[in-house]
Design an enzyme around this catalytic site. Sequence first.
Site: not given
Length: 364
Positions: A65, A117, A143, A151
């Site tokens: 992201g 992502g 992350e 995630d």
Amino acid sequence: MSEHVLTSVKNHIGFITLDRPKALNSLSLDMVRAMTASLLQWREDEHIRAVFIQSSSEKALCAGGDIRFFYDVGTATPTGDSALLEDFFTEEYALNHLIHFYPKPYIALMNGVVMGGGMGIAQAGPDTSVRIVTERTKMAMPEVNIGLFPDVGGGYFLSRTPGQIGTYLGLSGEIIVAADALYAGLADVFVPTTEIPALMDFLSNSDATDWRKAIHDFASAFASKVDPAQSKLAAQRAEIDALFIGDSVPVITERLKASDSTFAQTTLATMAKRSPLLMSVTLEQLRRSASMSVSDCLRMERTMVRHCFKHGEVLEGVRALVVDKDNQPRWSPADLSEVTRDMVVEFFTPVWPKYAHPLRSLVG
């Protein structure tokens, strides 16, 4: 639609090309929406028999992201909440859900950097996906390095890797390559970059009716070029399983300290740079995810993301890595000994944001 997502249809295949090379195809909200719109349209189109996702650049499929966007939006309010953040993560997770349950073959060319992502848009459901790696593949769920957790369904696919490999990858954020990804079950086939033009020609002209089998057959010619059994993860497997078992990050770090192996000491040094709190949250996430469906994992992670921005750990991590670039994050707490069970459990407590979103029922 987004200027950074190019779509086309050829030979009954819908092609999605991510085209934001300067940002290594980091996902924006517009990109998420453009991908979602195309996938929904093609899902209902009987003339589309498969989907192929790739990058316009060899450097990356997707680096994750847009974390600078997260920082700018997250720091705009004292509590770290924002309608834009709510929209981004809700719609990104809905996209991950859509991909995982896509009813047609979903083929991801994981060339170059595939992180965060990027893994979320590549790790589709095992019954419909083909995940292609190359000698350029650099894969990670990093992350914890920015005060977040793995995630986009990371809890689901990491917890289903062999032994404790997912625990190691989640807590360390280490980068793996093609052979490792194949060994860990995070990729399906290997295709050298020199053969990508031939692959694209094959996709454009083959009369195959079973695209999953066709891709596997195409890649079988290159299987001998990469041996998962000779990967670093395979060589480290016994040590990883012994060191990363259990439900306590402090216990894991004590095991690492007690080992004189180069792997253990290198991993210990890496983990010392990560957020103590989010490593602990990540371990709890992985243990819970092992018995959960992918849908429930995404719902749980949606709650966890809200807590990350509310707490501020991710904002501090992005500040240190991307904004000020001092690489000196001031983690809170600063040491594993200060992380309590209550702090960890709090990240899994439902939070109901003030911003409504039509997809909330899907991903929490």
